[in-house]
Design a protein around this motif. Sequence first.
Motif, PDB file in Angstrom:
ATOM      1  N   LEU A   1      39.884  34.270  46.121  1.00 40.08           N
ATOM      2  CA  LEU A   1      38.737  34.781  46.873  1.00 40.08           C
ATOM      3  C   LEU A   1      37.572  34.961  45.910  1.00 40.08           C
ATOM      4  O   LEU A   1      37.620  35.784  44.996  1.00 40.08           O
ATOM      5  N   SER A   2      36.503  34.185  46.143  1.00 39.68           N
ATOM      6  CA  SER A   2      35.383  34.257  45.207  1.00 39.68           C
ATOM      7  C   SER A   2      34.599  35.558  45.354  1.00 39.68           C
ATOM      8  O   SER A   2      33.866  35.939  44.449  1.00 39.68           O
ATOM      9  N   CYS A   3      34.785  36.278  46.472  1.00 37.72           N
ATOM     10  CA  CYS A   3      34.048  37.540  46.660  1.00 37.72           C
ATOM     11  C   CYS A   3      34.634  38.670  45.828  1.00 37.72           C
ATOM     12  O   CYS A   3      33.969  39.676  45.603  1.00 37.72           O
ATOM     13  N   LEU A   4      35.889  38.532  45.401  1.00 42.15           N
ATOM     14  CA  LEU A   4      36.503  39.571  44.562  1.00 42.15           C
ATOM     15  C   LEU A   4      36.692  39.088  43.128  1.00 42.15           C
ATOM     16  O   LEU A   4      37.361  39.746  42.331  1.00 42.15           O
ATOM     17  N   THR A   5      36.125  37.930  42.808  1.00 39.50           N
ATOM     18  CA  THR A   5      36.202  37.390  41.454  1.00 39.50           C
ATOM     19  C   THR A   5      34.862  37.597  40.779  1.00 39.50           C
ATOM     20  O   THR A   5      33.835  37.097  41.268  1.00 39.50           O
ATOM     21  N   LEU A   6      34.838  38.343  39.685  1.00 39.91           N
ATOM     22  CA  LEU A   6      33.584  38.489  38.949  1.00 39.91           C
ATOM     23  C   LEU A   6      33.303  37.186  38.206  1.00 39.91           C
ATOM     24  O   LEU A   6      34.186  36.636  37.535  1.00 39.91           O
ATOM     25  N   ALA A   7      32.074  36.718  38.314  1.00 39.14           N
ATOM     26  CA  ALA A   7      31.729  35.433  37.698  1.00 39.14           C
ATOM     27  C   ALA A   7      31.992  35.451  36.194  1.00 39.14           C
ATOM     28  O   ALA A   7      32.402  34.445  35.614  1.00 39.14           O
ATOM     29  N   ALA A   8      31.798  36.608  35.577  1.00 38.18           N
ATOM     30  CA  ALA A   8      31.985  36.700  34.127  1.00 38.18           C
ATOM     31  C   ALA A   8      33.421  36.406  33.703  1.00 38.18           C
ATOM     32  O   ALA A   8      33.678  36.122  32.533  1.00 38.18           O
ATOM     33  N   THR A   9      34.364  36.472  34.655  1.00 38.97           N
ATOM     34  CA  THR A   9      35.769  36.239  34.305  1.00 38.97           C
ATOM     35  C   THR A   9      36.187  34.775  34.461  1.00 38.97           C
ATOM     36  O   THR A   9      37.342  34.443  34.203  1.00 38.97           O
ATOM     37  N   VAL A  10      35.280  33.904  34.894  1.00 40.02           N
ATOM     38  CA  VAL A  10      35.673  32.499  35.056  1.00 40.02           C
ATOM     39  C   VAL A  10      35.098  31.615  33.942  1.00 40.02           C
ATOM     40  O   VAL A  10      35.068  30.387  34.067  1.00 40.02           O
ATOM     41  N   ASP A  11      34.661  32.237  32.853  1.00 37.87           N
ATOM     42  CA  ASP A  11      34.174  31.485  31.696  1.00 37.87           C
ATOM     43  C   ASP A  11      35.252  30.496  31.239  1.00 37.87           C
ATOM     44  O   ASP A  11      36.432  30.855  31.164  1.00 37.87           O
TER      45      ASP A  11
END
Lengths: 325, 205
Positions: free
Chosen positions: B109-119
């Motif tokens: 779920l991209s709404c509960l994924t902080l963008a900073a954690t997908v580096d």
Amino acid sequence: MRAYTFTQPRSVREAVAHAGEGAAFLAGGTTLVDLMKLDVMAPTRVVDINRLPLRGIKLDPDGLHIGALERMSDVAVDRNVRRDYPMIAQALELSASAQLRNMASIGGNLLQRTRCGYFRDVTTPCNKREPGSGCSALTRINRTHAILGTSDDCVATHPSDLAVALVALGTDVHLATAQGTRTVPLDTFYALPGSTPHVENVLRPGELVTGITVPRSMWAANSVYLKIRDRQSYEFALASAAVAFEWRGRTIKQARIAVGGVGTTPWPLPAVERALAGQPATADTFEAAVSTAADGARPLSQNAFKRELLRRTLVRAFTVLAESR
Amino acid sequence: MNPSENADDSRPGVSRRSVLGGGAAVAVAVPLLVTGAGAEAAPVAEVASADLVPIKVEVNGKPVSVRVDPRTTLLDTLREELELTGTKKGCDRGQCGACTVHVDGRRVLSCLTLAATVDEREVTTIEGLARGDRLHPMQQAFIERDGLQCGFCTPGQIMSAVGMVHEGHANSDDEIRERMSGNICRCSCYPFIVDAIRDAQKVMR
């Protein structure tokens, strides 16, 4: 969402050095990000622990070791887990949705917060969220709330399925702080709400869950997790039962039992375990054993049905186990 | 659903997207704070919310470098920064599945994924499924089986369904229903969605 400082340490040592009062560890984010958006949690510091080496699902003579950052879906499909600890795989697969299971970590699952609607709604009083403000659920909508382990200050149900299975199986939780490491049995890890419902466990400020160990036993392989809920899927338990039997012929040599959806913590039932020990696996045995299951329950205006639902859930779980033998 | 969702590109004047885009460009110059952390540890960058975190992500096969507020979700980054508006914001609380994307091949779920954690990770959105003009078998099956009405949940349904087939759990209608329960369809197209997935998984195998 409130502002916070953000760090991405690469070792446990760095992670706990960054933690403490006001800090929150971020793993899968399925609880923390949700509750930060709702302003229920407002950490001043978020420590992203996803780069820590807390992985691995290993079976050895001591038991099953699971790193805190292993994801629910990966544990659920592990061959050793499915064969030797089936109730763990079942509890995981009956939790949440496939996407959430792909994200949520084992450590985070043990620390997930209650689904009490008042806890999640910052416009209403809640002693767990705001100590001393009062409990809205006591007198308002409380159908899904707890009947066991409640207090006059909080009746919030513990939401985890996995924790129920792990309590039944005598799991240890491994913890780390900057001062060192320690291991705590999961059945003493959670705190009853009492007059301090904001204190949910024995974790010290900045303490990190690094993993769990589920011991080997003669009963874990003969186990089941049964979950009863309003919908067939993607819903929290109204009542659930984690049950494991050690067999001697057609007799139950001993049983391990914990229940969910009814307690403020995962709820072990030692009296029911004793009532089954040494008994034949018959309907009469099961009915007699569950007669005490809801002893001490304090039903609210809308959830008195959970007493009988708990007993029926247990009998069905016992029956499933006996028939699968 | 945000009623202005379909009007994003046609609204006059300053749009939400242009405001956010401008803010990001201005903030590029903000330096990162670096603090010492632990005796043996290499320094860990400590970022205040006012600062942006630089991330490198492969989105639909293309390398992308953006700077994100540490509070920003992957969903908002895709929609507002990268203008990949195929991924939908439904509940924004992890309950509806409309924002489902793949991160390193897993449906999340991209709404509960902080963008900073997908580096350093790979993100696939609905825009990345087709090969040129050739639709992915799951997209084709949703059209052929009429697996949608309003279509708002459809990108999430399709991303979730593709993920489920890859997980190896689309072997019966019951299994499909169970493993797709995290994707809500307010038009209640569930029977046709199951039909579409059953068709597509045969082609995908």
